[in-house]
Write a protein that holds these residues in place. Sequence first.
Motif, PDB file in Angstrom:
ATOM      1  N   LEU A 261       0.850  -1.187   0.000  1.00 25.63           N
ATOM      2  CA  LEU A 261       0.000   0.000   0.000  1.00 25.63           C
ATOM      3  C   LEU A 261       0.883   1.232   0.000  1.00 25.63           C
ATOM      4  O   LEU A 261       1.872   1.297   0.730  1.00 25.63           O
ATOM      5  CB  LEU A 261      -0.892  -0.012   1.253  1.00 25.63           C
ATOM      6  CG  LEU A 261      -1.874   1.138   1.441  1.00 25.63           C
ATOM      7  CD1 LEU A 261      -2.958   1.077   0.380  1.00 25.63           C
ATOM      8  CD2 LEU A 261      -2.497   1.076   2.834  1.00 25.63           C
ATOM      9  N   TYR A 262       0.505   2.205  -0.835  1.00 28.54           N
ATOM     10  CA  TYR A 262       1.289   3.441  -0.939  1.00 28.54           C
ATOM     11  C   TYR A 262       0.317   4.613  -0.943  1.00 28.54           C
ATOM     12  O   TYR A 262      -0.578   4.690  -1.798  1.00 28.54           O
ATOM     13  CB  TYR A 262       2.108   3.424  -2.228  1.00 28.54           C
ATOM     14  CG  TYR A 262       3.198   4.465  -2.287  1.00 28.54           C
ATOM     15  CD1 TYR A 262       4.440   4.237  -1.713  1.00 28.54           C
ATOM     16  CD2 TYR A 262       2.995   5.680  -2.939  1.00 28.54           C
ATOM     17  CE1 TYR A 262       5.459   5.180  -1.777  1.00 28.54           C
ATOM     18  CE2 TYR A 262       3.998   6.638  -3.006  1.00 28.54           C
ATOM     19  CZ  TYR A 262       5.231   6.376  -2.429  1.00 28.54           C
ATOM     20  OH  TYR A 262       6.233   7.315  -2.488  1.00 28.54           O
ATOM     21  N   ILE A 263       0.466   5.502   0.037  1.00 27.29           N
ATOM     22  CA  ILE A 263      -0.413   6.665   0.164  1.00 27.29           C
ATOM     23  C   ILE A 263       0.446   7.915   0.065  1.00 27.29           C
ATOM     24  O   ILE A 263       1.474   8.022   0.741  1.00 27.29           O
ATOM     25  CB  ILE A 263      -1.165   6.640   1.509  1.00 27.29           C
ATOM     26  CG1 ILE A 263      -1.918   5.317   1.672  1.00 27.29           C
ATOM     27  CG2 ILE A 263      -2.136   7.811   1.612  1.00 27.29           C
ATOM     28  CD1 ILE A 263      -2.591   5.154   3.014  1.00 27.29           C
ATOM     29  N   SER A 264       0.039   8.875  -0.766  1.00 24.82           N
ATOM     30  CA  SER A 264       0.904  10.031  -0.983  1.00 24.82           C
ATOM     31  C   SER A 264       0.095  11.240  -1.444  1.00 24.82           C
ATOM     32  O   SER A 264      -1.128  11.184  -1.592  1.00 24.82           O
ATOM     33  CB  SER A 264       1.964   9.694  -2.039  1.00 24.82           C
ATOM     34  OG  SER A 264       1.384   9.695  -3.331  1.00 24.82           O
ATOM     35  N   ASP A 265       0.837  12.323  -1.723  1.00 22.75           N
ATOM     36  CA  ASP A 265       0.215  13.504  -2.311  1.00 22.75           C
ATOM     37  C   ASP A 265       0.363  13.494  -3.831  1.00 22.75           C
ATOM     38  O   ASP A 265       0.125  14.499  -4.493  1.00 22.75           O
ATOM     39  CB  ASP A 265       0.839  14.788  -1.731  1.00 22.75           C
ATOM     40  CG  ASP A 265       2.324  14.903  -2.049  1.00 22.75           C
ATOM     41  OD1 ASP A 265       2.889  13.960  -2.655  1.00 22.75           O
ATOM     42  OD2 ASP A 265       2.936  15.932  -1.709  1.00 22.75           O
ATOM     43  N   GLY A 266       0.741  12.366  -4.378  1.00 23.34           N
ATOM     44  CA  GLY A 266       0.965  12.246  -5.809  1.00 23.34           C
ATOM     45  C   GLY A 266       2.434  12.228  -6.184  1.00 23.34           C
ATOM     46  O   GLY A 266       2.776  12.159  -7.359  1.00 23.34           O
ATOM     47  N   THR A 267       3.307  12.283  -5.159  1.00 21.84           N
ATOM     48  CA  THR A 267       4.738  12.210  -5.393  1.00 21.84           C
ATOM     49  C   THR A 267       5.300  11.006  -4.645  1.00 21.84           C
ATOM     50  O   THR A 267       4.585  10.318  -3.918  1.00 21.84           O
ATOM     51  CB  THR A 267       5.461  13.475  -4.910  1.00 21.84           C
ATOM     52  OG1 THR A 267       5.468  13.490  -3.470  1.00 21.84           O
ATOM     53  CG2 THR A 267       4.764  14.726  -5.423  1.00 21.84           C
ATOM     54  N   THR A 268       6.586  10.765  -4.813  1.00 18.60           N
ATOM     55  CA  THR A 268       7.237   9.666  -4.098  1.00 18.60           C
ATOM     56  C   THR A 268       8.038  10.134  -2.899  1.00 18.60           C
ATOM     57  O   THR A 268       8.735   9.344  -2.266  1.00 18.60           O
ATOM     58  CB  THR A 268       8.166   8.894  -5.050  1.00 18.60           C
ATOM     59  OG1 THR A 268       9.125   9.802  -5.599  1.00 18.60           O
ATOM     60  CG2 THR A 268       7.368   8.249  -6.175  1.00 18.60           C
ATOM     61  N   THR A 269       7.948  11.405  -2.561  1.00 16.66           N
ATOM     62  CA  THR A 269       8.718  11.926  -1.426  1.00 16.66           C
ATOM     63  C   THR A 269       7.843  12.331  -0.255  1.00 16.66           C
ATOM     64  O   THR A 269       8.354  12.549   0.846  1.00 16.66           O
ATOM     65  CB  THR A 269       9.552  13.155  -1.850  1.00 16.66           C
ATOM     66  OG1 THR A 269       8.679  14.150  -2.390  1.00 16.66           O
ATOM     67  CG2 THR A 269      10.588  12.763  -2.889  1.00 16.66           C
ATOM     68  N   ASN A 270       6.553  12.442  -0.447  1.00 20.34           N
ATOM     69  CA  ASN A 270       5.629  12.818   0.617  1.00 20.34           C
ATOM     70  C   ASN A 270       4.597  11.703   0.718  1.00 20.34           C
ATOM     71  O   ASN A 270       3.551  11.749   0.071  1.00 20.34           O
ATOM     72  CB  ASN A 270       4.965  14.159   0.297  1.00 20.34           C
ATOM     73  CG  ASN A 270       4.165  14.705   1.473  1.00 20.34           C
ATOM     74  OD1 ASN A 270       4.695  14.919   2.554  1.00 20.34           O
ATOM     75  ND2 ASN A 270       2.883  14.924   1.250  1.00 20.34           N
ATOM     76  N   SER A 271       4.914  10.669   1.518  1.00 20.62           N
ATOM     77  CA  SER A 271       4.129   9.456   1.392  1.00 20.62           C
ATOM     78  C   SER A 271       4.200   8.593   2.643  1.00 20.62           C
ATOM     79  O   SER A 271       5.049   8.778   3.514  1.00 20.62           O
ATOM     80  CB  SER A 271       4.651   8.635   0.209  1.00 20.62           C
ATOM     81  OG  SER A 271       6.006   8.268   0.438  1.00 20.62           O
ATOM     82  N   CYS A 272       3.292   7.620   2.691  1.00 20.23           N
ATOM     83  CA  CYS A 272       3.325   6.526   3.648  1.00 20.23           C
ATOM     84  C   CYS A 272       3.397   5.241   2.841  1.00 20.23           C
ATOM     85  O   CYS A 272       2.534   4.976   1.997  1.00 20.23           O
ATOM     86  CB  CYS A 272       2.082   6.534   4.531  1.00 20.23           C
ATOM     87  SG  CYS A 272       2.067   5.188   5.722  1.00 20.23           S
ATOM     88  N   ASP A 273       4.421   4.459   3.101  1.00 18.53           N
ATOM     89  CA  ASP A 273       4.740   3.294   2.275  1.00 18.53           C
ATOM     90  C   ASP A 273       4.748   2.051   3.154  1.00 18.53           C
ATOM     91  O   ASP A 273       5.501   1.974   4.126  1.00 18.53           O
ATOM     92  CB  ASP A 273       6.122   3.535   1.642  1.00 18.53           C
ATOM     93  CG  ASP A 273       6.623   2.361   0.828  1.00 18.53           C
ATOM     94  OD1 ASP A 273       5.834   1.436   0.562  1.00 18.53           O
ATOM     95  OD2 ASP A 273       7.806   2.375   0.449  1.00 18.53           O
ATOM     96  N   ILE A 274       3.905   1.061   2.827  1.00 16.77           N
ATOM     97  CA  ILE A 274       3.889  -0.214   3.531  1.00 16.77           C
ATOM     98  C   ILE A 274       4.287  -1.291   2.533  1.00 16.77           C
ATOM     99  O   ILE A 274       3.643  -1.450   1.489  1.00 16.77           O
ATOM    100  CB  ILE A 274       2.514  -0.511   4.145  1.00 16.77           C
ATOM    101  CG1 ILE A 274       2.145   0.580   5.165  1.00 16.77           C
ATOM    102  CG2 ILE A 274       2.506  -1.883   4.812  1.00 16.77           C
ATOM    103  CD1 ILE A 274       0.783   0.402   5.778  1.00 16.77           C
ATOM    104  N   ALA A 339      -1.012  17.746   1.732  1.00 15.27           N
ATOM    105  CA  ALA A 339      -2.085  16.801   2.047  1.00 15.27           C
ATOM    106  C   ALA A 339      -1.986  15.539   1.189  1.00 15.27           C
ATOM    107  O   ALA A 339      -1.699  15.595  -0.010  1.00 15.27           O
ATOM    108  CB  ALA A 339      -3.437  17.471   1.835  1.00 15.27           C
ATOM    109  N   LEU A 340      -2.253  14.389   1.839  1.00 15.06           N
ATOM    110  CA  LEU A 340      -2.279  13.120   1.125  1.00 15.06           C
ATOM    111  C   LEU A 340      -3.608  12.965   0.393  1.00 15.06           C
ATOM    112  O   LEU A 340      -4.663  13.290   0.933  1.00 15.06           O
ATOM    113  CB  LEU A 340      -2.096  11.964   2.109  1.00 15.06           C
ATOM    114  CG  LEU A 340      -0.831  11.990   2.973  1.00 15.06           C
ATOM    115  CD1 LEU A 340      -0.770  10.741   3.829  1.00 15.06           C
ATOM    116  CD2 LEU A 340       0.414  12.124   2.127  1.00 15.06           C
ATOM    117  N   SER A 341      -3.539  12.437  -0.830  1.00 12.25           N
ATOM    118  CA  SER A 341      -4.769  12.314  -1.620  1.00 12.25           C
ATOM    119  C   SER A 341      -4.795  11.073  -2.497  1.00 12.25           C
ATOM    120  O   SER A 341      -5.848  10.708  -3.018  1.00 12.25           O
ATOM    121  CB  SER A 341      -4.932  13.545  -2.525  1.00 12.25           C
ATOM    122  OG  SER A 341      -3.804  13.679  -3.381  1.00 12.25           O
ATOM    123  N   ASN A 342      -3.648  10.408  -2.696  1.00 15.94           N
ATOM    124  CA  ASN A 342      -3.551   9.279  -3.625  1.00 15.94           C
ATOM    125  C   ASN A 342      -3.283   7.982  -2.878  1.00 15.94           C
ATOM    126  O   ASN A 342      -2.488   7.944  -1.949  1.00 15.94           O
ATOM    127  CB  ASN A 342      -2.409   9.497  -4.624  1.00 15.94           C
ATOM    128  CG  ASN A 342      -2.680  10.640  -5.582  1.00 15.94           C
ATOM    129  OD1 ASN A 342      -3.541  11.466  -5.327  1.00 15.94           O
ATOM    130  ND2 ASN A 342      -1.948  10.682  -6.666  1.00 15.94           N
TER     131      ASN A 342
END
Length: 396
Positions: A261-274, A339-342
């Motif tokens: 699961l990957y949650i982000s703002d649409g980038t790979t630097t502002n995210s939560c990665d499981i 803000a996270l959106s993706n």
Amino acid sequence: MRFTVSRNTTATRVNSSGLIASVASGVPRIDWLGQSCPALLVEASGQNLFLQSAGFEVATNWFPTNTTVTTGSTAAFTAPDNSTDADLLTSTASGFSYIDQNITIASGTYTISVFAKAGNYGLFRIGNVASASRAAWFNLNAGVVTGTVNGGTASMQNYGNGWYRCIYTSSGMVSGSTFFAPSNAPNSTIAASGSSIYFWGAQFEAGSVATSYIPTTTGSVTRNADVITDTTASGVIGQTEGTIYAEVDVRFLNSTNRRILYISDGTTTNSCDIRIDTTNVIRCVLGASTTSGTVGINSSAITTGIIKIAFAYKSGDFALSVNGATALTASGTFTFGTALSNIVLGNQIGGTTFLNDRIRAVALYPNRLTNTQLSLLTSPYTSYSSMASALSYTLG
């Protein structure tokens, strides 16, 4: 939320009747293989290099040695897709009997798989190049791997009705003959005359995982990746604190990163990665701009089977529980830059680290649950459906 599936090729899955079935492009693959609860199958792109994958009788592609190939329409020839396309291979002389296809490949790791069912005989091997250069032996009556030679790993998956998917992976395969051959004993290279085994659905693919079956006829076939995303999830993700639950059915372990699961703002630097990390631990990482820092927690090594994960975050207070274990904690100052959106299931944005496995459930909680709640949520004895306030999602 509504996820979209971007996969512009057909692909296969196991349906609720336990049969291999094709789904159209852009349709999620809800897979029932070996379980009463279906799961979302997410795979990278794959290519089957074998031609005529279910046509061992096609003499322009498959070459039998001391072997006859029989086709039929009786129930005995019913394949895992419920067709009668299986073929019966019978040795015609004592000694080395087999059927093979020449494959041209570059160096690297490859996986060979085939669906097999015992006829009047139940021992056979998958091999590459010469008699026993690289091979794995399988016992179809007992459903067990009996050995390998010159490295590599082997496994079997039960598809019911006597059928097993027999899988052999090796980093030492080379261009040339790849064969299926009966054996008169574990690790033997010969068989008795008259030994017969049913075969269907051969697959030769790059990588260390036997991905879902890709049928071929006159040419190799590529299945595109399952890219499953939602880009409108703002408002349902905790921006300053929250808890993420994921449940996966892990069938394969290897030394690659596999995103769950990957949650982000649409980038790979502002995210939560499981993800399942290269050492087969669950790793949860919060990453943001350099001013916000990065926080990561690793679990102990996992095994195959159902893995339940709960990760809680709040600046200065982070925790991870896997399968009911006492929560592991970490500290650090952290805030998301924007803000996270993706949400991406089974991969990351524009990434290649696909799960290549099955996701059973995902839920988001707007608050950081307590460490005790994380352990309860992931306990093997806790029903996911009994947990209140779970965020449901739809695919389509």
